[in-house]
Design an enzyme around this catalytic site. Structure first.
Site, PDB file in Angstrom:
ATOM      1  CB  CYS A  70      34.996   9.071  24.073  1.00 20.71           C
ATOM      2  SG  CYS A  70      34.223   9.833  22.673  1.00 20.71           S
ATOM      3  CB  CYS A  76      36.453  14.827  20.546  1.00 25.14           C
ATOM      4  SG  CYS A  76      35.091  15.884  21.125  1.00 25.14           S
ATOM      5  CB  CYS A  79      37.108  14.646  26.742  1.00 27.48           C
ATOM      6  SG  CYS A  79      35.406  14.505  27.266  1.00 27.48           S
ATOM      7  CB  CYS A 159      29.023  12.814  23.021  1.00 30.87           C
ATOM      8  SG  CYS A 159      29.706  13.884  24.306  1.00 30.87           S
ATOM      9  CD  GLN A 283      27.133  27.026  37.061  1.00 30.41           C
ATOM     10  OE1 GLN A 283      27.915  26.329  36.412  1.00 30.41           O
ATOM     11  NE2 GLN A 283      27.478  28.197  37.547  1.00 30.41           N
ATOM     12  CE1 TYR A 312      30.414  40.601  36.088  1.00 30.53           C
ATOM     13  CE2 TYR A 312      30.630  40.548  38.479  1.00 30.53           C
ATOM     14  CZ  TYR A 312      31.007  41.053  37.260  1.00 30.53           C
ATOM     15  OH  TYR A 312      31.991  42.012  37.201  1.00 30.53           O
ATOM     16  CD  GLU A 333      23.216  38.344  33.477  1.00 33.02           C
ATOM     17  OE1 GLU A 333      23.924  37.749  34.302  1.00 33.02           O
ATOM     18  OE2 GLU A 333      23.525  38.465  32.274  1.00 33.02           O
ATOM     19  CG  ASP A 381      28.865  32.678  39.302  1.00 32.08           C
ATOM     20  OD1 ASP A 381      29.968  32.330  38.833  1.00 32.08           O
ATOM     21  OD2 ASP A 381      27.836  31.978  39.179  1.00 32.08           O
ATOM     22  CB  CYS A 408      34.097  29.499  35.576  1.00 29.13           C
ATOM     23  SG  CYS A 408      33.863  31.066  34.736  1.00 29.13           S
TER      24      CYS A 408
HETATM   25  C1  LIG Z   1      29.129  32.519  35.181  1.00 29.04           C
HETATM   26  S1  LIG Z   1      27.598  33.257  34.785  1.00 29.04           S
HETATM   27  C2  LIG Z   1      26.858  33.206  36.366  1.00 29.04           C
HETATM   28  C3  LIG Z   1      25.383  33.022  36.372  1.00 29.04           C
HETATM   29  C4  LIG Z   1      24.722  32.656  37.701  1.00 29.04           C
HETATM   30  N1  LIG Z   1      25.372  33.204  38.847  1.00 29.04           N
HETATM   31  C5  LIG Z   1      24.513  31.163  37.835  1.00 29.04           C
HETATM   32  O1  LIG Z   1      25.165  30.517  38.662  1.00 29.04           O
HETATM   33  O2  LIG Z   1      23.680  30.610  37.092  1.00 29.04           O
HETATM   34  C6  LIG Z   1      28.084  34.925  34.560  1.00 29.04           C
HETATM   35  C7  LIG Z   1      26.956  35.873  34.210  1.00 29.04           C
HETATM   36  O3  LIG Z   1      27.501  37.213  34.169  1.00 29.04           O
HETATM   37  C8  LIG Z   1      26.835  37.941  33.156  1.00 29.04           C
HETATM   38  N2  LIG Z   1      27.693  39.118  32.840  1.00 29.04           N
HETATM   39  C9  LIG Z   1      28.837  39.126  32.106  1.00 29.04           C
HETATM   40  N3  LIG Z   1      29.392  40.354  32.123  1.00 29.04           N
HETATM   41  C10 LIG Z   1      28.576  41.149  32.879  1.00 29.04           C
HETATM   42  C11 LIG Z   1      28.619  42.510  33.270  1.00 29.04           C
HETATM   43  N4  LIG Z   1      29.625  43.299  32.892  1.00 29.04           N
HETATM   44  N5  LIG Z   1      27.629  42.974  34.048  1.00 29.04           N
HETATM   45  C12 LIG Z   1      26.606  42.180  34.434  1.00 29.04           C
HETATM   46  N6  LIG Z   1      26.524  40.862  34.110  1.00 29.04           N
HETATM   47  C13 LIG Z   1      27.495  40.352  33.335  1.00 29.04           C
HETATM   48  C14 LIG Z   1      26.660  36.916  32.050  1.00 29.04           C
HETATM   49  O4  LIG Z   1      25.620  37.305  31.178  1.00 29.04           O
HETATM   50  C15 LIG Z   1      26.328  35.651  32.854  1.00 29.04           C
HETATM   51  O5  LIG Z   1      24.941  35.503  33.025  1.00 29.04           O
END
Ligand SMILES: C[S@@+](CC[C@H](N)C(=O)[O-])C[C@H]1O[C@@H](n2cnc3c(N)ncnc32)[C@H](O)[C@@H]1O
Length: 451
Positions: A70, A76, A79, A159, A283, A312, A333, A381, A408
């Site tokens: 790039c 930037c 990356c 990009c 994602q 989550y 969520e 997650d 993550c």
């Molecule tokens: C990494 S994303 C995972 C989304 C999903 N599992 C996916 O793979 O598409 C984390 C999610 O957790 C939610 N989140 C963050 N804090 C939270 C909480 N205290 N209670 C419930 N959800 C929460 C965020 O809004 C987000 O949608």
């Protein structure tokens, strides 16, 4: 030459992408330089326990260095590692996971598998967020953040993380705004109109959504705007206008208007369809999302008698994919628009054994409805901050047989894993999955089992 110039051998890479070496025994962090290289560095800050330094020149080049593709790589913020061979990026990402598990988690017996590479190393992102920037009435820019500067935006030419259509769209919008004298928002003066430009593109269905985020007000001469846009980029399938009049510099809006197309795009993962709206979480590497989820399902081994709690859950992706293999799924969520999308996606895919709850995970776990208490498997997650300590405590009390944790952030994963293992869960292995080539980010997947 300054007195501060010293030779420094780079030994390692730190979690934030900086290079690490030692000067007279003191750890020294520097931007640039790769392990095995000797550089000439200027010490810019000397603290009792570490130095910060700036790279002047590479004296001995390592054979893991590759030419960055790039033109913007030197400055930037996107990356960090485009000049490091992809094989080595994967080795360093795995090492990051090992370090966290050993140092933060205090666990030596967990096997960390080789990092699963991303299917695409370039043009892999399905979402990019570009910012408008202007200062003191000077020429505006539209592009990405400069490395280390949250308040500086450089004018993007090309990009390598999204498609070339995305690059074309950035050029088109910049030219259009300039030619029509549309004012760009000045974050210091809090005046002007154009703020952000978000492009989302599906990888499997060829759909493109533009989200134009502005200060309050209508997009000037919307009809002409759309004619010009579709003339230049007919691939665009929907356009959304979000108005954000707040001082917070975020690419979402308080008033959302669909100005072209259906207002969403639909991506396919495995055999399912996911409807993505302007503010839905999805994602950002679609092809690798399948790899991430498959890696999780391989260790979870869902059965028809399983009842799964997807904490989550975002827009419900994991729960919806696992639902056909199990008896029942419940997703939890915090964000209400995500919950609405999750329910919409359940209907779109004809999934009937799933329910979604809009709640904070901690509150939900504190008062899980009686009829929902018998979950055999949890899927976690969470965002980068990991689990809230109260959530960990409640999960341990509720004691599901299996917990699939997709993370993550290896540091918070290791912290939470330590608590789960101390409570009697076993964690035999962790698999790192690369979703973001050329950045230091890495996902980690692990299954905790009881007994
Ligand atoms: C990494 S994303 C995972 C989304 C999903 N599992 C996916 O793979 O598409 C984390 C999610 O957790 C939610 N989140 C963050 N804090 C939270 C909480 N205290 N209670 C419930 N959800 C929460 C965020 O809004 C987000 O949608």
């Amino acid at each position: 030459m300054t007195d501060n110039l010293v030779e420094l051998e780079i030994e390692d890479l730190a979690f934030d992408g900086k290079s690490v070496g030692h000067i007279d025994g003191k750890v020294t962090f520097v931007n640039g330089g790769l392990p095995g290289e000797i550089i000439l560095a200027e010490i810019t800050r000397s603290k009792p326990r570490y130095n910060q330094a700036r790279l002047h020149r590479i004296i001995r080049v390592s054979d893991i260095r590759v030419p960055a593709r790039c033109e913007h790589f030197a400055y930037c913020g996107g990356c960090t590692w485009q000049d490091l061979s992809y094989e080595q990026q994967l080795i360093f990402k795995r090492k990051q996971v090992v370090d966290c598990i050993e140092r933060i988690g205090g666990m030596e017996a967990v096997r960390v598998n080789p990092c699963i590479p991303s299917q695409d190393q370039f043009f892999y992102r399905n979402k990019m967020e570009f910012s408008f920037h202007v200062e003191n009435g000077e020429e505006f820019s539209l592009g990405l953040h400069e490395r280390g500067h949250f308040d500086r935006i450089f004018d993007l030419n090309r990009c390598h993380l999204q498609s070339d259509l995305s690059n074309r769209l950035v050029h088109w919008l910049r030219d259009y705004v300039r030619a029509n004298g549309i004012p760009v928002y000045d974050v210091r003066a809090h005046e002007g109109f154009m703020r952000f430009f978000v492009i989302r593109q599906t990888k499997r269905t060829n759909q493109t959504m533009l989200n134009i985020v502005t200060n309050y007000g209508n997009l000037p001469d919307q009809e002409r705007f759309m004619t010009s846009l579709l003339g230049a980029c007919p691939e665009v399938t929907t356009v959304i206008h979000n108005q954000n009049g707040s001082k917070s510099n975020i690419a979402t809006g308080e008033i959302e208007t669909v100005i072209y197309g259906p207002g969403y795009i639909e991506e396919r993962l495995f055999d399912s369809t996911f409807r993505i709206r302007a503010n839905s979480f999805f994602q950002t590497n679609s092809l690798q999302a399948e790899v991430l989820y498959r890696t999780g399902f391989e260790v979870l081994k869902p059965t028809t008698s399983d009842r799964v709690l997807d904490l989550y859950c975002g827009t419900g992706t994991i729960g919806l994919l696992v639902a056909p293999k199990v008896e029942q799924v419940v997703g939890v969520e915090l964000v209400s628009s995500a919950i609405r999308s999750a329910a919409e996606n359940a209907e779109l895919n004809g999934v009937t054994n799933i329910a979604f709850y809009e709640a904070n995970v901690v509150d939900f776990l504190r008062a899980v409805p009686k009829e929902l208490q018998q979950f055999s498997a949890y899927v976690l997650d969470p965002p980068r901050a990991g689990l809230h300590p109260k959530a960990v405590k409640k999960i341990i009390e509720l004691g599901p047989e299996r917990i699939l944790y997709i993370s993550c952030n290896p540091a918070t994963f290791a912290r939470d894993a330590k608590d789960l293992v101390a409570a009697g869960y076993t964690l035999p292995e962790v698999t790192p999955v690369d979703m973001f080539p050329h950045t230091m980010h890495i996902e980690a997947v692990g299954l905790f089992s009881r007994g």
